[in-house]
Design an enzyme around this catalytic site. Structure first.
Site, mmCIF file in Angstrom:
data_model
loop_
_atom_site.group_PDB
_atom_site.id
_atom_site.type_symbol
_atom_site.label_atom_id
_atom_site.label_comp_id
_atom_site.label_asym_id
_atom_site.label_seq_id
_atom_site.Cartn_x
_atom_site.Cartn_y
_atom_site.Cartn_z
ATOM 1 N N GLU A 1 18.793 3.736 0.105
ATOM 2 C CA GLU A 1 17.807 2.874 -0.563
ATOM 3 C C GLU A 1 17.539 3.465 -1.939
ATOM 4 O O GLU A 1 16.544 4.137 -2.167
ATOM 5 C CB GLU A 1 16.512 2.786 0.253
ATOM 6 N N GLN B 1 9.956 13.624 2.189
ATOM 7 C CA GLN B 1 8.801 13.964 1.365
ATOM 8 C C GLN B 1 7.652 14.197 2.327
ATOM 9 O O GLN B 1 7.745 13.843 3.501
ATOM 10 C CB GLN B 1 8.482 12.817 0.422
ATOM 11 N N ASP C 1 -1.076 11.780 -2.636
ATOM 12 C CA ASP C 1 -0.834 11.768 -1.181
ATOM 13 C C ASP C 1 0.590 12.185 -0.829
ATOM 14 O O ASP C 1 0.941 12.263 0.342
ATOM 15 C CB ASP C 1 -1.145 10.380 -0.601
ATOM 16 N N LYS D 1 -3.978 6.675 0.923
ATOM 17 C CA LYS D 1 -4.281 5.482 0.138
ATOM 18 C C LYS D 1 -4.926 4.420 1.038
ATOM 19 O O LYS D 1 -4.568 4.282 2.219
ATOM 20 C CB LYS D 1 -3.013 4.879 -0.467
ATOM 21 N N ASP E 1 15.402 6.871 2.260
ATOM 22 C CA ASP E 1 14.426 6.480 1.247
ATOM 23 C C ASP E 1 14.664 7.254 -0.050
ATOM 24 O O ASP E 1 14.727 8.490 -0.034
ATOM 25 C CB ASP E 1 13.035 6.818 1.826
ATOM 26 N N LYS F 1 2.227 -2.021 3.718
ATOM 27 C CA LYS F 1 2.389 -0.571 3.566
ATOM 28 C C LYS F 1 1.070 0.165 3.780
ATOM 29 O O LYS F 1 1.062 1.334 4.148
ATOM 30 C CB LYS F 1 2.924 -0.250 2.155
ATOM 31 N N TYR F 2 -0.043 -0.536 3.520
ATOM 32 C CA TYR F 2 -1.346 0.141 3.566
ATOM 33 C C TYR F 2 -2.296 -0.409 4.617
ATOM 34 O O TYR F 2 -3.425 0.026 4.716
ATOM 35 C CB TYR F 2 -2.025 0.044 2.182
#
Lengths: 668, 668
Positions: free
Chosen positions: B410, B310, B345, B250, B381, B523-524
């Site tokens: 979380e 993940q 992604d 992303k 997570d 985050k990106y």
């Protein structure tokens, strides 16, 4: 290293009802709904299938009902038990991949996404289901799966087929339950007959039934049956009918020594004439007992016997089974004590003895003996003074063979002991009702009994008096107090009883001030009751019992709801059937002395009432009708006439809105 | 036919704490008291001995503590766990025949009854105890038993001996426990280190730590340590530090395609450089990570890593273990979806696959790998998207070997899932705190967390912001809102954290209106934060964290008590240590806009205050002192200076009554 199959992803918890982690059964009566709920969920966002499993105790096969999603991960289903005895129930849940796929497929369609791949995924799920399906439906599903992935069929047709409701229904029949979770416990519900919940008991000393002043017989009891039946009772409970001991027999008013003419306490069980399987000779023979029992049934009355597991010094057990008693250092048998009080006429059984198993079996044989004489209801005397494990064993052994047998626990002791006895099997239980007299006390106690977990296993039985309990309230309040307490017992409790004829004759003289014992207590002497007295409550009692029978709202306790009043002496509560077809509203003046008036503030919802609509209340005691509207209504009760209203609430009062033309005009 | 020995007459039930019938452990930290209670009773009137049994999980031998009678058949004892790990506990009880005999003996003496027989009975009990006693005490007891039944000793001497307190104490040491009941379950408590309960976390993206605008390194992180330590945090939590995937990466603001310069989300784990056991090359080497970790410790900071199970499409697992993923009909791997949203992604792991055991073991090896790198705290997570059984297994396996490891869940999901995760092992849990903003919401939620059974297993961790959560309140309330929310997090929660430097710099620009995403989210992209900005909250944060450390009332949550105020914008609550030596009272103005004033109505009891005595409150934020008296006190808070008071309550304010002469005069 890893226990179990980690692919069982569904979690099942907080199943209700469940008592003490499943250690104890809950109770229902035949025809009552058994509503089961559970929290069921899984990781992620997959949809679930959830089912309630239930079966009769010994059936190998579960029956299954789909559970319905409520909210907040809670699911519900209910079943009705059709037979007496024990049922098992549990919950199962699985990830439903087809349902999940269908939901997501729908969302993608709605978002206008391409779904070619998704159709193939759906086809795969349908194909897998075809292998689990019946032959006929399997074939259909297989064909459909082929269609869904056929490039010859236009995509819009396939989409429609994939979302077809019939397909969803078929797929729901054949989910993949390889990784289904089954709740780790099998829970138990005991299903009793209706009398375990709804019954009106009449306690009577058979020996006082003679009209001639002599020792009453079963024959005399027979003559009393029409009288008892006319008051509308359905259980006739007799204190022990066994031979009464002679040694250390108590005299009148519990005198330490008896005169030769004194009959002794019926609870001093056992003499040369026999013990717990024998009948006191002056009452009659076993044949006569059976005859009384049959005759009672013809009047709608079932006989309940007393199980008082204790012995007089003359009981045959004392000679034949000294090992079942505590022996004192001087070799004599230990009598009952509550230091400094001594009860030399009673020998308690010693349950810690080495031969306890033989003792348990003997006591069970006593129950079986009376069951063979067609007795199916037992009132158990002081069960809290015998081991809890004994009762759990005894009741489950008996009910395994005779699921129609009812046990009433007469335990007036600390709350946790009373609840424990109920949990381990007693069908009904005496309560603290006799000593709950103020509005606050009644509301608090009956809210606990009917709206906490307690209601799952403890069936309250309300007694305004017993041969041991003549409350201060009855002593001082006289006839109005007897009437008010009777209405409370009969309408707060689906199960209740009175000790008569003392009750209906308003007998209220205590042995001494501050005592709850009756003066000249029937426990120690034969009484002759003037049951025909004009001031008897027998007709009032008969009326209230008829109201009970005719209004099914009063056949249970779980709907009990207290409403506010602005006068501490006015207690107001209602009961209703689950479908609200029968709603009863009771208002009691708790003061036996003064007329009280005030406003009740009704919660309309539990009454099934619409705040916009007037309604009618019908006093079933006087047959007077009142037209009420909204929550606030005026009440005035003179305890010297009738200290209570028992209203039936009629919701559909006609107004002009109910006429056809009105609805038409208003466009309804 | 009869199971078990029916002579075990004691009943033990309602043991607390006990979660879901003992299915799950409760949690404590080292030094916390573990208070155990139980209902224990028996039939009849016999007295009991009751003991708490506890032991380390694998110890064969129980330790034992006498339980004390409270009231209503309830008993209590408490122990403190001295070691990390699991402890087991249960309860045992027995009928104490000597104690019972002694009570009854006393009553008979008081009533002036003869007690010759009773002395012999007592002697028998003492003699029996002598056989269970140690050799020396056995001899003593045997002699005493002989005395008690000796006709040569005057009765009054024997009575005195029988009632002797020393004898009672000796007999209590050697009760007859042949028929003792042991509660049917062994319950478990997990004992964690203090940080599982009391910790202040700082979340920071390592790649944004460079001052030069380039990709930050572990070296840059090291340079930030003094800054973080100066604010008083004790855990430094780093989002994933693994190689970031390239396929479908992303771009800025979550753009579907990335520019070559975009670094991608750290949660898109795995590339040709490795997976969950590798470090993103631009951050540094494993050696440098260990160096950062060591350096952090020297500043009192412990590093927490992210466990995000993940994979990016480039993760080595995708090639090496296709069986751990869901394969689509076209042979490609299924990416994450939340229809209609697609996350190409990210490839989720498929836990229903046939090789699930190998997958579980691999994921465990990831945790062990980082444990070997000296990491002991993991922020997990989205645990609610992996099977519950997996977490229960993983956490217990890890903690069996490493009881000092802490897992923070979380899971922002439905309440029952969050509680389930906590029950099955997570040491701490994210909460709904970010979205609880009104007084009613905060009171309701934190009452549930701290005063229901939940508190036994769910340790709340409060985050006013995270990289995913910029609440409307912070967006609109600006600096006063950041300060107020910070005080709430740090004082309502013994465990809390912030995502910085966004937090201390009051970053409040959302990506778009109605979104909780940050504009230009870290985050990106790599950010360069101006941590030296004059308007930073760093000093305020440092002050509050110092107050937390210095006031042990704030180290736990169970004492949390809300006090009434007459202004909806003023929230008032207190916490105190069990001995009330430290009492903290917090008042927060929930409005970031206006000054609010009003009266607080303090409950003096939880504050350990005497209504007759004035007391002093010291605002630890401003060091101002106020002299208060009684429950009602005036508060006025301007959110634009400091939106809260954090008072320390000083109870012993001197008055003239405290002077010596006063007490003397008044005759005290």
């Amino acid at each position: 290293m890893i226990g179990g199959d980690g692919r069982h992803r569904v979690v099942i918890e907080r199943v209700t009802p469940e008592i003490d982690g499943g250690r104890y059964p809950v109770k229902r009566t035949i025809g009552e709904a058994m509503v089961v709920e559970a929290d069921v969920f899984t990781d992620g966002h997959d949809l679930l299938g959830v089912a309630l499993l239930y079966r009769r105790n010994h059936d190998p096969q579960w029956m299954e009902l789909p559970m319905v999603f409520l909210t907040n991960d809670r699911w519900q289903a209910s079943f009705q038990a059709g037979d007496l005895g024990r049922y098992r129930y549990t919950v199962t849940g699985w990830v439903d991949h087809f349902q999940t796929w269908r939901r997501d497929f729908n969302k993608k369609i709605e978002a206008g996404q391409t779904v070619g791949m998704e159709l193939l995924q759906g086809a795969r799920l349908v194909e897998e289901a075809s292998l689990r399906a019946s032959k006929a439906e399997g074939k259909l599903l297989k064909e459909l799966a082929a269609q869904l992935q056929s490039s010859k069929v236009p995509e819009e047709v396939r989409i429609e087929q994939a979302l077809d409701k019939d397909l969803a229904a078929k797929m729901a029949k054949y989910p993949d339950r390889r990784f289904a979770t089954i709740y780790e416990k099998e829970l138990v519900v005991v299903v009793d007959r209706e009398k375990a919940r709804f019954s009106a008991w009449y306690e009577m000393f058979p020996r006082s039934c003679s009209d001639k002043g002599s020792h009453g017989t079963f024959g005399d009891c027979e003559a009393r049956l029409p009288y008892i039946a006319s008051m509308g009772f359905d259980v006739l409970y007799l204190p022990p009918i066994h031979p009464v001991g002679v040694t250390h027999r108590k005299g009148k008013n519990n005198a330490p020594t008896a005169l030769p003419s004194d009959p002794g306490s019926p609870w001093g069980i056992g003499s040369a004439d026999g013990g717990h399987k024998s009948i006191h000779p002056q009452l009659g023979t076993m044949k006569e007992f059976r005859q009384l029992s049959d005759k009672a049934r013809s009047y709608g009355l079932e006989i309940a016997l007393d199980l008082a597991f204790q012995c007089s010094p003359d009981h045959p057990y004392v000679k034949e089974h000294r090992e079942w008693f505590k022996i004192r250092p001087d070799g004599t048998v230990q009598y009952a004590e509550n230091p400094p009080k001594k009860y030399q006429d009673i020998y308690p059984l010693e349950f810690e003895n080495d031969q306890w198993q033989a003792l348990w079996q003997e006591l069970k044989s006593v129950v079986l003996y009376w069951i063979e004489q067609d007795v199916r209801i037992f009132r158990v005397d002081n069960p809290h003074t015998k081991p809890f494990a004994f009762w759990e064993w005894l009741i489950s052994e008996i009910q395994e063979e005779y699921p129609d047998v009812i046990f009433l626990a007469e335990a007036f002791t600390r709350p946790k002991l009373m609840y424990r006895l109920a949990k381990l099997g007693f069908s009904q239980s005496y309560t603290y009702f006799a000593w709950r007299s103020t509005k606050a006390e009644i509301v608090e106690y009956f809210t606990e009994l009917t709206h906490s977990e307690v209601r799952e296993y403890f069936r309250p039985h309300l007694w305004p008096n017993t041969p041991d309990i003549l409350t201060e309230e009855l002593q001082q309040g006289g006839r109005p107090a007897f009437m008010a307490r009777f209405v409370l017992a009969a309408t707060l409790g689906a199960g209740y009883g009175i000790y008569g004829p003392a009750f209906e004759l308003c007998e209220n003289r205590p042995r001494e001030q501050g005592s709850e014992e009756y003066l000249n207590s029937e426990k120690y002497e034969i009484k002759q009751w003037e049951i025909g007295r004009a001031d008897s409550l027998k007709e009032f009692i008969g009326l209230v019992n008829r109201i009970r029978r005719e209004n099914s709202a009063l056949h249970g306790n779980e709907s009990l709801h207290f409403h506010s009043t602005d006068n501490e002496q006015l207690l107001c509560y209602s009961k209703s059937t689950p479908d609200e077809s029968n709603v009863v509203l009771v208002v009691v003046n708790l003061s036996p002395h003064h007329t009280h008036s005030g406003w009740v503030q009704l919660d309309l919802d539990p009454l099934g009432l619409d705040p916009q609509h007037p309604y009618q209340v019908q006093d079933l005691l006087t047959n007077a009708y009142y037209r009420w509207e909204g929550p606030r209504n005026y009440i005035e009760i003179n305890p010297h006439s009738t200290p209570a209203h028992i209203f039936r609430v009629h919701r559909r009062l006609r107004t002009e809105h109910d006429f056809d033309y009105y609805g038409e005009e208003a466009g309804h």
